[in-house]
Write a protein that holds these residues in place. Structure first.
Motif, PDB file in Angstrom:
ATOM      1  N   ARG A   1       0.841  -1.209   0.000  1.00  0.00           N
ATOM      2  CA  ARG A   1       0.000   0.000   0.000  1.00  0.00           C
ATOM      3  C   ARG A   1       0.870   1.251   0.000  1.00  0.00           C
ATOM      4  N   ALA A   2       0.683   2.104  -0.939  1.00  0.00           N
ATOM      5  CA  ALA A   2       1.427   3.374  -0.983  1.00  0.00           C
ATOM      6  C   ALA A   2       0.544   4.403  -1.679  1.00  0.00           C
ATOM      7  N   THR A   3       0.616   5.609  -1.211  1.00  0.00           N
ATOM      8  CA  THR A   3      -0.152   6.681  -1.851  1.00  0.00           C
ATOM      9  C   THR A   3       0.343   6.867  -3.283  1.00  0.00           C
TER      10      THR A   3
ATOM     11  N   ARG B   1       0.857   8.747  -6.642  1.00  0.00           N
ATOM     12  CA  ARG B   1       0.909  10.095  -7.241  1.00  0.00           C
ATOM     13  C   ARG B   1       1.298  10.011  -8.711  1.00  0.00           C
TER      14      ARG B   1
ATOM     15  N   GLN C   1      -3.420  19.736  -7.018  1.00  0.00           N
ATOM     16  CA  GLN C   1      -2.498  18.579  -6.942  1.00  0.00           C
ATOM     17  C   GLN C   1      -2.714  17.702  -8.180  1.00  0.00           C
TER      18      GLN C   1
ATOM     19  N   TRP D   1      -1.070  15.514  -9.553  1.00  0.00           N
ATOM     20  CA  TRP D   1      -0.730  14.085  -9.429  1.00  0.00           C
ATOM     21  C   TRP D   1      -1.948  13.264  -8.995  1.00  0.00           C
ATOM     22  N   PHE D   2      -2.919  13.891  -8.338  1.00  0.00           N
ATOM     23  CA  PHE D   2      -4.146  13.185  -7.963  1.00  0.00           C
ATOM     24  C   PHE D   2      -5.240  13.389  -9.013  1.00  0.00           C
TER      25      PHE D   2
ATOM     26  N   TYR E   1      -7.759   2.204   0.051  1.00  0.00           N
ATOM     27  CA  TYR E   1      -6.352   1.961  -0.281  1.00  0.00           C
ATOM     28  C   TYR E   1      -6.108   0.450  -0.408  1.00  0.00           C
TER      29      TYR E   1
ATOM     30  N   VAL F   1      -5.588   9.546  -0.846  1.00  0.00           N
ATOM     31  CA  VAL F   1      -6.563  10.348  -0.090  1.00  0.00           C
ATOM     32  C   VAL F   1      -5.933  11.709   0.149  1.00  0.00           C
ATOM     33  N   THR F   2      -6.761  12.740   0.166  1.00  0.00           N
ATOM     34  CA  THR F   2      -6.281  14.074   0.516  1.00  0.00           C
ATOM     35  C   THR F   2      -7.396  14.869   1.185  1.00  0.00           C
ATOM     36  N   CYS F   3      -6.985  15.695   2.148  1.00  0.00           N
ATOM     37  CA  CYS F   3      -7.958  16.668   2.670  1.00  0.00           C
ATOM     38  C   CYS F   3      -7.488  18.086   2.349  1.00  0.00           C
ATOM     39  N   ALA F   4      -6.456  18.199   1.505  1.00  0.00           N
ATOM     40  CA  ALA F   4      -6.077  19.499   0.952  1.00  0.00           C
ATOM     41  C   ALA F   4      -6.977  19.722  -0.264  1.00  0.00           C
TER      42      ALA F   4
ATOM     43  N   PHE G   1       6.205   7.624  -1.516  1.00  0.00           N
ATOM     44  CA  PHE G   1       6.946   7.191  -0.339  1.00  0.00           C
ATOM     45  C   PHE G   1       6.986   5.663  -0.336  1.00  0.00           C
TER      46      PHE G   1
HETATM   47  C1  LIG Z   1      -5.518  12.540   5.966  1.00  0.00           C
HETATM   48  C2  LIG Z   1      -4.484  12.459   4.886  1.00  0.00           C
HETATM   49  C3  LIG Z   1      -4.289  13.527   4.040  1.00  0.00           C
HETATM   50  C4  LIG Z   1      -3.347  13.460   3.014  1.00  0.00           C
HETATM   51  N1  LIG Z   1      -3.212  14.524   2.165  1.00  0.00           N
HETATM   52  C5  LIG Z   1      -2.324  14.460   1.160  1.00  0.00           C
HETATM   53  C6  LIG Z   1      -2.175  15.537   0.251  1.00  0.00           C
HETATM   54  O1  LIG Z   1      -2.836  16.546   0.351  1.00  0.00           O
HETATM   55  N2  LIG Z   1      -1.298  15.412  -0.769  1.00  0.00           N
HETATM   56  C7  LIG Z   1      -0.523  14.299  -0.927  1.00  0.00           C
HETATM   57  O2  LIG Z   1       0.252  14.249  -1.885  1.00  0.00           O
HETATM   58  N3  LIG Z   1      -0.640  13.258  -0.073  1.00  0.00           N
HETATM   59  C8  LIG Z   1      -1.525  13.309   0.958  1.00  0.00           C
HETATM   60  N4  LIG Z   1      -1.660  12.253   1.817  1.00  0.00           N
HETATM   61  C9  LIG Z   1      -0.814  11.069   1.649  1.00  0.00           C
HETATM   62  C10 LIG Z   1       0.375  11.142   2.582  1.00  0.00           C
HETATM   63  O3  LIG Z   1       1.278  12.107   2.108  1.00  0.00           O
HETATM   64  C11 LIG Z   1       1.009   9.758   2.650  1.00  0.00           C
HETATM   65  O4  LIG Z   1       0.123   8.894   3.319  1.00  0.00           O
HETATM   66  C12 LIG Z   1       2.349   9.797   3.358  1.00  0.00           C
HETATM   67  O5  LIG Z   1       3.294  10.502   2.641  1.00  0.00           O
HETATM   68  C13 LIG Z   1       2.870   8.370   3.566  1.00  0.00           C
HETATM   69  O6  LIG Z   1       2.956   7.689   2.346  1.00  0.00           O
HETATM   70  P1  LIG Z   1       2.186   6.332   2.094  1.00  0.00           P
HETATM   71  O7  LIG Z   1       0.713   6.600   2.142  1.00  0.00           O
HETATM   72  O8  LIG Z   1       2.619   5.908   0.717  1.00  0.00           O
HETATM   73  O9  LIG Z   1       2.604   5.391   3.161  1.00  0.00           O
HETATM   74  C14 LIG Z   1      -2.578  12.288   2.847  1.00  0.00           C
HETATM   75  C15 LIG Z   1      -2.781  11.204   3.704  1.00  0.00           C
HETATM   76  C16 LIG Z   1      -3.733  11.283   4.709  1.00  0.00           C
HETATM   77  C17 LIG Z   1      -3.962  10.088   5.587  1.00  0.00           C
END
Ligand SMILES: Cc1cc2nc3c(=O)[nH]c(=O)nc-3n(C[C@H](O)[C@H](O)[C@H](O)COP(=O)(O)O)c2cc1C
Length: 403
Positions: A195-197, A199, A295, A297-298, A340, A352-355, A392
């Protein structure tokens, strides 16, 4: 929100009361003071301005001291007659009614008055209503702002913000720690490790309708229900929910799904069906980019899911409850982690993002922020073959070559 012209309070038999939820902030700003500078001071004049925060209004309102003191004399519950307020200049009261900080009981309901009643009936806990209203963005480009501030890389963060608090906390002498066994990784561990965010979405590769359906079923669908009577129904889902109320709605911004027109949809969790919504008057890519505050990338994801909390569903049980808004926020977090993992399991990327620009999303979806609050935006789709934006992945589970 349209601000309707106020009605003259002066001399009428009208009664007035303060709006239900109101917080006053003494906000300080610094102005250049030439006279002060010439007289030997620092040249910086500190000015305190009173800002009234009332979540039923579109934005905070600056008020003067007379208005502030007048608000302090008005009850939010009891109606006060004009006679009882004779000490206050009529224009102070008129202005408060016009601004929506006070509400008059005659002359036809203004939009402010109607929204004040909506706030009262909505069982909001005041501080939560304030936090929810004050944290909403409109037209922000968070990506550009972070870049401009030099905060978009770890090196930039370290340079500008100094050393962060430690990544892990130590609470005893290391010699006293009790080491726990580490298990052989099984399939579930591997899923968590992958699992990784994401982008880096492949903006040229549409998602199949079958994969979209699978994702929605796993994350947002009701797996079962319990009916007390026809109007009192509780849903069972894959994620936990405060009070078992599942107030979080899923709205889809579909960009590229085979067999489905790009557009806005609401997901029905019981019927497991998409409900097409009216167009937002702009291309989905533009809306997606606006929604995730620049953003890109999203915004490339073929599917974005707006998670919006139906507050009435949660506050039906937790009335004016100090924990209710926290529960609603955590619900969105649990759904996001489920999303995820579901995506990772299907070989898809997720985020996920809250920005996010809540106000712009509300406008596109026709949501009233006192009723349905946008809490976060998730998304999923096929990953791109090459990493253009940083992810990440220190263990190289997703991008082994980039490790
Ligand atoms: C509540 C929340 C808000 C987040 N907002 C953003 C964001 O605005 N932009 C972004 O690029 N990643 C965002 N992320 C992803 C985090 O940056 C990411 O979880 C963190 O860098 C760790 O990486 P991973 O999810 O791959 O383990 C968010 C994650 C969470 C849980």
């Amino acid at each position: 929100m349209v601000i309707l012209p106020g009605r003259a309070f002066k001399g009428s038999g009208m009664r007035v009361r303060r709006c239900a939820i109101l917080y006053l902030e003494p906000r300080e700003r610094v102005e250049f003071d030439l006279h002060g500078l010439l007289a030997g001071s620092s040249g910086a004049a500190r000015i305190v301005e009173w800002i009234a925060h009332a979540p039923h209004l579109a934005r905070p309102v600056a008020i003067d001291e007379a208005a502030r003191d007048c608000l302090g004399c008005l009850s939010a519950e009891e109606w006060t007659t004009r006679e009882a307020l004779a000490a206050w200049p009529a224009d102070v009261l008129d202005r408060l009614v016009e601004q929506g900080l006070a509400v008059a009981d005659e002359g036809g309901a203004t939009e402010h008055a109607a929204r004040d009643v909506q706030g009262r009936d909505g069982h909001w806990w005041g501080p939560a209503a304030l936090v929810h209203a004050a944290g909403r963005w409109s037209g922000e480009d968070a990506a550009a702002a972070t870049e401009a501030a030099g905060l978009s890389t770890a090196v930039g963060l370290r340079e500008r913000l100094g050393v962060p608090p430690p990544a892990a906390l130590t609470r005893c002498d290391p010699a006293d720690r009790i080491a726990l066994a580490r298990a052989e990784a099984d399939g579930f561990d591997e899923l968590l490790q992958r699992r990784a965010t994401c982008r880096n979405f492949d903006s040229d590769r549409p998602l199949s309708q079958a994969l979209l359906a699978r994702m929605m079923e796993r994350v947002f669908a009701a797996q079962a229900q319990w009916r007390m009577d026809d109007e009192t129904v509780f849903l069972k889902k894959g994620a936990p929910s405060g009070g078992g109320l599942h107030p979080t709605e899923a709205y889809l911004i579909l960009q590229q799904v085979e067999g489905l027109a790009a557009g806005l949809y609401h997901y029905h969790p019981v019927e497991h069906a998409l409900e097409p919504l009216p167009g937002a008057g702009m291309a989905m890519r533009e809306l997606a980019l606006q929604a995730v505050a620049g953003q890109h990338w999203f915004a490339d994801a073929p599917v974005l899911v707006v998670m919006a909390a139906r507050f009435a569903r949660c506050f039906w049980k937790y009335r004016q409850h100090p924990k209710a808004y926290r529960a609603v926020t955590m619900d969105a977090g649990h759904l996001s982690q489920t999303l995820y993992l579901a995506a990772t399991d299907l070989g898809l990327g997720a985020f996920v993002t809250c920005a996010i620009n809540e106000v712009d999303i509300e406008r596109a979806l026709g949501l009233d922020p006192l009723e349905e609050g946008v809490m976060a935006v998730c998304g999923f789709g096929w990953r791109a073959g090459e990493m253009r934006n940083a992810e990440f992945d220190p263990a190289g589970r997703v991008w082994p070559a980039a490790r």
